[in-house]
Every structure is written in C-alpha cells, then in structure tokens.
Write an enzyme that holds these catalytic residues in place. Sequence first.
Site, short mmCIF file in Angstrom:
data_model
loop_
_atom_site.label_atom_id
_atom_site.label_comp_id
_atom_site.label_asym_id
_atom_site.label_seq_id
_atom_site.Cartn_x
_atom_site.Cartn_y
_atom_site.Cartn_z
N GLY A 197 31.16 36.02 42.96
CA GLY A 197 31.22 37.22 42.12
C GLY A 197 30.46 37.00 40.81
O GLY A 197 29.68 37.86 40.37
N HIS A 198 30.66 35.84 40.20
CA HIS A 198 29.94 35.54 38.96
C HIS A 198 28.44 35.42 39.24
O HIS A 198 27.61 35.85 38.43
CB HIS A 198 30.44 34.23 38.34
N SER A 215 38.69 33.92 40.45
CA SER A 215 38.85 32.48 40.20
C SER A 215 40.24 32.01 40.61
O SER A 215 40.42 30.88 41.04
CB SER A 215 38.64 32.18 38.72
N ALA A 227 35.25 28.55 36.42
CA ALA A 227 35.66 28.57 37.83
C ALA A 227 34.80 29.59 38.57
O ALA A 227 35.30 30.50 39.24
CB ALA A 227 37.15 28.87 37.96
N HIS A 262 32.36 31.71 40.93
CA HIS A 262 32.28 31.96 42.38
C HIS A 262 31.17 32.97 42.63
O HIS A 262 30.46 33.37 41.68
CB HIS A 262 33.64 32.42 42.91
N GLN A 303 44.22 35.72 25.76
CA GLN A 303 44.44 36.76 26.77
C GLN A 303 45.39 36.33 27.88
O GLN A 303 45.54 37.04 28.86
CB GLN A 303 43.10 37.27 27.33
N GLY A 340 32.16 42.72 35.61
CA GLY A 340 32.49 43.10 36.98
C GLY A 340 33.48 44.25 37.03
O GLY A 340 34.33 44.40 36.14
N ASP A 383 37.82 43.94 37.23
CA ASP A 383 38.70 44.17 36.08
C ASP A 383 38.33 45.52 35.50
O ASP A 383 37.67 45.61 34.45
CB ASP A 383 38.52 43.05 35.04
#
Length: 264
Positions: free
Chosen positions: A21-22, A170, A17, A19, A46, A131, A134
């Site tokens: 950011g990725h 996501s 998914a 975006h 997780q 990132g 997290d």
Amino acid sequence: MNLARTHPLAFVPTMGALHAGHESLISIARNYSSNVVVSIFVNPLQFENPDDLASYPRSIDEDQLRAELAGASEVWAPTMEEIYPAEVSRISAGELGNQFEGAHRPGHFDGMLTVVKRLFELVEPQWAIFGEKDYQQLFLVRELVAELQLPIEIISAPIVRDVQGLALSSRNVRLSSADITAAHVISRALQSASQLDGLSQQRACLHEILATEPKFTLDYAEIIDETTFELATLGAERTRALVSGWVAGVRLIDNMAMKVIKVG
Ligand code: PAF
C-alpha cells in the site's frame, strides 16, 4: 523553504512497517515529482492505546530499502525532538475528530493532525499523498490544508488489497492466517453492500454479513455522505461505507464507495 531538499517535492508521510500500500503511494508520488520524500515516524500522539503503540511494527532497515526501490529519493526518519520541540501546539480535529473512528479512539485525530501539520512545516511539500484506507484522516487533512490555506495539494490514493480483498495495513502482520481469513469478512460485506440500491439495504447487508464472522467484533459500520462526512441521507450524490472493528485484538478499518441512486 528547506534548502537542503530539492523542491518542488512530493511527500508520503508514513509510520513505517511499509507494505505494498505504501509502495503504491510512493509510485503515485513519482507521477508528481522525481523528488519524493518518505517520512517514517511513529507518532505517539495519535495512539490512544499504549499497548498498540508498544506493539506497532517497526522495521526501519527494510522500510528504507522498500521505499527506495519504490522510488523514494529520500527516506527521512526524524527524531522525537525534531518533530516535537517544546513549542509545538496541538491541533484540534473538532467535532468530526470525535465521531466514527474518533469515537473509538479519543484524541487520535488531534494527534494525527498535529504531526501532519508539523511534517508539512518541516518538509514543505507541494504534493502530499494519503491513502483512502484512512478515509476520515484524508478528509480531516484536506480540511486542515484548506483551513490553514497551506500551499499543498492533497492527493488521495486507492486502497490496496490482498487477493481476497483485505485492505493492506501495517497492523495486519499481527494477524495469523486464520485471523486474516476472518478479516476478509469486512471487504466481503463492503463489496456486497456496494452493489445494492438504497441506503437501508446497504446498511442491512453490511451488518448481516459482518455478523456472520464470530472472530470479528464490530465497532461501527456506517454510510456517510463523502462531501460532508455526515451520515448519508437519501439524495446524497457520493456515499461511502466505513467499517471498523477487531479481529484477534487487532483494530481493522476499511471503506468503499457505495452505489447511489440519482434522485430527480
Ligand atoms: O496514516 C499514517 O500512517 C499516519 O496517520 C500519518 C499520516 C503518517 C501520521 O502519523
């Protein structure tokens, strides 16, 4: 060494998914190597909540294209059997794994570290990009690498936000535009608190602003010492506020570095 891949390589682990950011993680990875492997694996270990796992967005074809356009040389979507053959042992995230985000998501960080270690074994990266959204994950991954003395450099990447400040995630695709407007309260609170002098003023400001949004349900808003991940006390040199909560059944997390006053 995995001879099927060209080394040294930079690695961007994801759950898909993808975006912007990725994309930023992939472009940072390209600063380290022209061999950039992006993994896409939705790791059941997780997810403490089966509904969250079932509704986690999946868009593998789009992800493939997006990752390649952003600069990935390989998009790797391993199977469950590749990641979890019978003998994989679970990693414990220790005490920190049960605090902050972990207090609300039992087992989440154990599952996250278990898959990250496994991905590292299979990909053997020289660099891995995570990132800062997290933040607790990033801290725990760094601890894992240090503890196991893995020859991997962990590179942190700044949070990517929408124009009004919401941290990209996501899970945001599950929010309506009214929910997104409500979710902006998080970055507004962080931004305002970050400018203030003093921990108690920063804490009060966070709680006061977060409480103004009726659609937002708070799990925690805390300020930690970045070096130890313990609650910050006066004199801490680098502090960061962590916020986590819910809008319309979607769990949102964010964090921001806070201003510190130098003592002495
Ligand atoms: O941050 C994520 O997307 C996941 O926690 C990770 C690091 C890919 C492990 O599943």
